[in-house]
Design a protein around this motif. Structure first.
Motif, PDB file in Angstrom:
ATOM      1  N   ILE A 185      39.441  -0.140  28.551  1.00 43.53           N
ATOM      2  CA  ILE A 185      40.255  -0.791  27.524  1.00 43.53           C
ATOM      3  C   ILE A 185      39.369  -1.721  26.704  1.00 43.53           C
ATOM      4  N   TYR A 186      39.454  -1.602  25.379  1.00 46.56           N
ATOM      5  CA  TYR A 186      38.708  -2.472  24.478  1.00 46.56           C
ATOM      6  C   TYR A 186      39.726  -3.091  23.528  1.00 46.56           C
ATOM      7  N   ARG A 187      40.054  -4.367  23.735  1.00 42.72           N
ATOM      8  CA  ARG A 187      41.154  -4.971  23.003  1.00 42.72           C
ATOM      9  C   ARG A 187      40.705  -6.152  22.153  1.00 42.72           C
ATOM     10  N   ASP A 188      41.563  -6.519  21.220  1.00 41.25           N
ATOM     11  CA  ASP A 188      41.328  -7.642  20.321  1.00 41.25           C
ATOM     12  C   ASP A 188      41.933  -8.895  20.943  1.00 41.25           C
ATOM     13  N   ASN A 189      41.083  -9.807  21.403  1.00 40.63           N
ATOM     14  CA  ASN A 189      41.569 -11.009  22.077  1.00 40.63           C
ATOM     15  C   ASN A 189      42.155 -12.035  21.122  1.00 40.63           C
ATOM     16  N   SER A 190      42.075 -11.793  19.815  1.00 42.50           N
ATOM     17  CA  SER A 190      42.685 -12.708  18.852  1.00 42.50           C
ATOM     18  C   SER A 190      44.067 -12.230  18.421  1.00 42.50           C
ATOM     19  N   SER A 191      44.542 -11.121  18.995  1.00 38.61           N
ATOM     20  CA  SER A 191      45.793 -10.504  18.566  1.00 38.61           C
ATOM     21  C   SER A 191      46.750 -10.307  19.731  1.00 38.61           C
ATOM     22  N   ASP A 192      47.931 -10.907  19.647  1.00 44.09           N
ATOM     23  CA  ASP A 192      48.947 -10.689  20.684  1.00 44.09           C
ATOM     24  C   ASP A 192      49.441  -9.252  20.670  1.00 44.09           C
ATOM     25  N   TYR A 193      49.418  -8.639  19.498  1.00 42.91           N
ATOM     26  CA  TYR A 193      49.758  -7.215  19.405  1.00 42.91           C
ATOM     27  C   TYR A 193      48.837  -6.395  20.292  1.00 42.91           C
ATOM     28  N   SER A 194      47.541  -6.589  20.132  1.00 37.31           N
ATOM     29  CA  SER A 194      46.556  -5.827  20.895  1.00 37.31           C
ATOM     30  C   SER A 194      46.663  -6.124  22.385  1.00 37.31           C
ATOM     31  N   LYS A 195      46.795  -7.394  22.724  1.00 34.88           N
ATOM     32  CA  LYS A 195      46.884  -7.775  24.143  1.00 34.88           C
ATOM     33  C   LYS A 195      48.168  -7.228  24.774  1.00 34.88           C
ATOM     34  N   GLY A 196      49.267  -7.222  24.001  1.00 44.62           N
ATOM     35  CA  GLY A 196      50.527  -6.698  24.528  1.00 44.62           C
ATOM     36  C   GLY A 196      50.458  -5.205  24.802  1.00 44.62           C
ATOM     37  N   LEU A 197      49.850  -4.456  23.886  1.00 45.14           N
ATOM     38  CA  LEU A 197      49.687  -3.019  24.099  1.00 45.14           C
ATOM     39  C   LEU A 197      48.790  -2.742  25.300  1.00 45.14           C
ATOM     40  N   ALA A 198      47.694  -3.501  25.405  1.00 42.50           N
ATOM     41  CA  ALA A 198      46.769  -3.312  26.531  1.00 42.50           C
ATOM     42  C   ALA A 198      47.481  -3.565  27.857  1.00 42.50           C
ATOM     43  N   ASP A 199      48.269  -4.621  27.923  1.00 40.61           N
ATOM     44  CA  ASP A 199      48.990  -4.939  29.162  1.00 40.61           C
ATOM     45  C   ASP A 199      50.003  -3.857  29.511  1.00 40.61           C
ATOM     46  N   ALA A 200      50.731  -3.367  28.505  1.00 43.10           N
ATOM     47  CA  ALA A 200      51.727  -2.317  28.761  1.00 43.10           C
ATOM     48  C   ALA A 200      51.056  -1.028  29.216  1.00 43.10           C
ATOM     49  N   PHE A 201      49.923  -0.712  28.626  1.00 43.40           N
ATOM     50  CA  PHE A 201      49.186   0.483  29.040  1.00 43.40           C
ATOM     51  C   PHE A 201      48.756   0.345  30.502  1.00 43.40           C
ATOM     52  N   LYS A 202      48.187  -0.797  30.858  1.00 39.14           N
ATOM     53  CA  LYS A 202      47.717  -1.032  32.232  1.00 39.14           C
ATOM     54  C   LYS A 202      48.857  -0.916  33.239  1.00 39.14           C
TER      55      LYS A 202
END
Length: 391
Positions: A185-202
Motif C-alpha cells: 500500500i502506498y498512500r497519501d498521508n496528507s489526505s483522509d480520503y487516501s488513508k480511509g481507502l487504505a484502511d478499508a482495503f486492509k
C-alpha cells in the motif's frame, strides 16, 4: 471526492463564517429577494488549483442538466440557473465560496464541492443557512454523518458511494479477480480520503500486506518509497490517491522496474492521469469508479451522447456525478413545491428510485446513495469497463 487535508484547521474559520450567516434560513436579510422567474443553485467547485479537473467536469455536467430541465419547461414554474464560486481546491477557500454564494443570492440549494475536505469546510455555512447541498464525489464517511453526535447531517447529501465501500470493492477485486496473495500500500498521508481507502482495503483484503509506504500531496519524487516497496516483492500495489500524484507514482514505478498490477480509487479518474503517467505505464492498472463509457446502462449511454453533443468531448465520472447532483436537487425542489431549504432537504431525504445517469438512485438513512461500483482497467491509455460490484 475527498481531499480532507487541512480541514481541521479550516473548520474553526468556517464555523465563524457560519455564525455571520446563521439564521438566514436560505434567505438572509442581506440577500436579494428572488422575484425573477429563476430558481438559483449555488455551485461551490474546485475550478482552479490541484484538482481543478474534478470541479470543472462536475460543473459542466451540472450545467448540462440545468439546460435539459429548462428546455423541458423548468421546475415549479421557474427556470433553473447555476451561480458559481471557485474554492480553488482548498478547504480554506471553500467556506468563503459558500458564504459568497449565500450572501449574494437567494438559493434553493447547493451542488458541490467535489472533494471531501472542501465539502466539510462548507458544511457549517450550508447548515447554518438551512440549504440542501449535494456533493457529487465527496466520498469520506463523515460527509453526511456526524459520528460524534451520532446523527445524520440534515442538509448534506452526496451522489456517489463512500470510501469504505470503495476499499471493500477493490479488496474483493484483488482477491477474486486478480487473485494476488500479497499487496503493498502506498498512500497519501496528507489526505483522509487516501488513508480511509487504505484502511478499508486492509480490513477487507484476504491476502498479506507486505509493505506500507506514504507520501504527501504535491510531492514530486516517489522513488525512495517505491524502491522499498519493490524490495518486498508484492504481487500488486494499492495506491489510493489523486491523479496528480498517482500519475507520477505509476510512471516512476515502471521506471524502476515495478511491473506488477496497480490499483486505486475514484481519485484516479481524470484524463490528466494518462497525460502524466503515459499510456504504456498505465497498463495493468485498475481503479474503482461509478462511471464507464462502456457501461451498457441506457441512462449512461444517453448521458454520454448528450454530453458529447454539447461539449464536443467525452465525459468522465465527475461530469456524470455533477449532472446527477442537479437532477437530485431539482427533483427534491419539485416535490417540496417550495423554495424553503428545510422542506427541500426533507424531500431529498425521501428520494427513491430517481432516474439519473447510471440507473436509479435512492438515499439510505445516512443520505448515501445506494449504487454499485465499477472496476475500470486502463488499457493503452483508454479506461475500459471490467466489472460491476455491489454487496
Amino acid at each position: 471526492m475527498k481531499f480532507m487535508k487541512k480541514v481541521s484547521g479550516v473548520l474553526a474559520a468556517a464555523v465563524l463564517l457560519a455564525a455571520i450567516t446563521a439564521g438566514c434560513g436560505g434567505g438572509g436579510a442581506k440577500k436579494a429577494e428572488n422575484k425573477s422567474a429563476e430558481a438559483l443553485i449555488g455551485a461551490n467547485y474546485e475550478l482552479t488549483g490541484n484538482v481543478a479537473s474534478y470541479g470543472q467536469a462536475a460543473l459542466a455536467g451540472g450545467k448540462m442538466a440545468v439546460d435539459e430541465i429548462n428546455k423541458a419547461g423548468g421546475i415549479n414554474g421557474k427556470k433553473l440557473r447555476i451561480v458559481e464560486a471557485d474554492n480553488k481546491s482548498e478547504p480554506s477557500e471553500s467556506g468563503n465560496a459558500a458564504t459568497k454564494l449565500v450572501t449574494q443570492n437567494k438559493l434553493i440549494g447547493f451542488v458541490g464541492p467535489a472533494t471531501s475536505g472542501c465539502t466539510m469546510a462548507a458544511e457549517p455555512i450550508v447548515t447554518a443557512n438551512k440549504l440542501p447541498s449535494v456533493a457529487p464525489t465527496a466520498t469520506a464517511d463523515a460527509i453526511t454523518f456526524d459520528a460524534k453526535a451520532g446523527k445524520v447531517r440534515p442538509f448534506i447529501f452526496r451522489a456517489c458511494f463512500i470510501d469504505p465501500f470503495q476499499g471493500k470493492v477493490m479488496a474483493s477485486f484483488a482477491d477474486t479477480k486478480l487473485k494476488v496473495k500479497s499487496v503493498a500500500i502506498y498512500r497519501d498521508n496528507s489526505s483522509d480520503y487516501s488513508k480511509g481507502l487504505a484502511d478499508a482495503f486492509k480490513q477487507n483484503y484476504k491476502g498479506k500486506i507486505v509493505a506500507e509506504e506514504a507520501y504527501l500531496a504535491k510531492d514530486m519524487d516517489f522513488k525512495a518509497g517505491l524502491t522499498k516497496i519493490k524490495a518486498q516483492n508484492p504481487e500488486a500495489i494499492y495506491i489510493p490517491g489523486y491523479y496528480e500524484e498517482v500519475g507520477k507514482i505509476v510512471k516512476q514505478a515502471r521506471e524502476i522496474g515495478l511491473e506488477v498490477p496497480m490499483m486505486g480509487g475514484d481519485g484516479w479518474d481524470s484524463p490528466k492521469l494518462i497525460e502524466i503517467a503515459g499510456a504504456k505505464a498505465l497498463n495493468k492498472t485498475y481503479y474503482s469508479s461509478a462511471y464507464s463509457a462502456d457501461d451498457t446502462d441506457p441512462s449512461t449511454q444517453k448521458f454520454i451522447k448528450s454530453f458529447k453533443e454539447k461539449y464536443k468531448k467525452d465525459p468522465d465520472f465527475f461530469s456524470m456525478m455533477g449532472y446527477n447532483t442537479v437532477l437530485i436537487l431539482a427533483d427534491a425542489y419539485k416535490r417540496a413545491g417550495s423554495e424553503d431549504g428545510t422542506k427541500i432537504a426533507e424531500a431529498m431525504a425521501k428520494t427513491k428510485d430517481l432516474p439519473v445517469a447510471g440507473g436509479k438512485l435512492s438515499f439510505d438513512e445516512k443520505h448515501n446513495p445506494i449504487v454499485p461500483a465499477l472496476i475500470i482497467e486502463v488499457k493503452d491509455g483508454k479506461p475500459t469497463f471490467v466489472d460491476k460490484i455491489s454487496f
